[in-house]
Design a protein around this motif. Structure first.
Motif, mmCIF file in Angstrom:
data_model
loop_
_atom_site.group_PDB
_atom_site.id
_atom_site.type_symbol
_atom_site.label_atom_id
_atom_site.label_comp_id
_atom_site.label_asym_id
_atom_site.label_seq_id
_atom_site.Cartn_x
_atom_site.Cartn_y
_atom_site.Cartn_z
ATOM 1 N N THR A 13 -1.457 7.805 -3.016
ATOM 2 C CA THR A 13 -1.030 6.920 -4.162
ATOM 3 C C THR A 13 -0.103 7.843 -4.951
ATOM 4 N N MET A 25 1.214 3.675 -9.145
ATOM 5 C CA MET A 25 0.595 3.171 -8.182
ATOM 6 C C MET A 25 -0.993 2.978 -8.264
ATOM 7 N N PHE A 84 5.042 -2.956 -0.835
ATOM 8 C CA PHE A 84 4.689 -1.610 -0.766
ATOM 9 C C PHE A 84 4.792 -1.116 0.746
#
Ligand code: MN
Length: 195
Positions: A13, A25, A84
């Protein structure tokens, strides 16, 4: 019963910091996406959608207004996974030749993508898609997604405010620059172009 579970991020993250912070994130993937998954699991309980894949849910719910909630949550799960995976820390800068040939240069591609993403009014995504034989940059509002328009997704940028507001406040253009200059996973793009 078919229960969707959270998809893992392809990096930690904090891996995209300073361009996307760990806090963004964790909120974006850990809270927003988790909520779409929760919502969809509740919405499809005891419906035929329990038996099919996420892609089938998206296709089958896309042109039925009564199923807009199912479509929106399902498409958001797909769109976020695609977004992502389209980024990485310390990516190569090898912009695929087809993009350079289509748009004239890497800079011209970035200018066109930035211009589209800056002008998207409200929430949505800017996509690079293959539409027939053509590579195009298009904006889609809210949860809309290329597959239901017979287009193949190549790359996307989430420009919902939750995607950048903690890090960039109102400066969406700066977020777009960070994405194009530092975050795009060009290997992922090249792979999508090849398929
Ligand atoms: Mn998002």
């Amino acid at each position: 019963m078919f229960t969707l579970t959270q998809f893992p991020l392809p990096y930690a993250t904090d891996a995209l910091s300073p361009y996307i912070s760990q806090e963004t994130m964790e909120t974006h993937h850990g809270k927003h996406v988790a909520t779409y998954i929760d919502n969809l699991n509740k919405l499809i309980t005891d419906t035929p959608y329990e038996q099919v894949s996420l892609m089938e849910i998206i296709q089958e719910s896309s042109d039925t207004p009564e199923q807009a909630k199912i479509f929106n949550n399902a498409a958001q799960i797909y769109n976020h996974n695609f977004f992502f995976h389209g980024m990485c820390p310390d990516c190569t800068k090898n912009i695929p030749r087809e993009i350079i040939d289509t748009f004239g240069s890497a800079e011209k591609f970035k200018e066109a993508f930035k211009s589209a993403a800056t002008s998207l009014f409200g929430s949505g995504y800017t996509w690079l898609v293959r539409d027939g034989d053509e590579l195009r940059i298009i904006n889609m509002p809210n949860a809309d997604t290329p597959m239901v328009h017979n287009m193949k997704p190549i790359l996307t940028l989430d420009v919902w405010e939750h995607s950048y507001y903690l890090d960039y406040k109102n400066k969406r253009a700066d977020f777009i620059d960070s994405f194009l200059d530092h975050l795009v996973n060009w290997d992922f793009v090249a792979e999508n172009l090849r398929q």
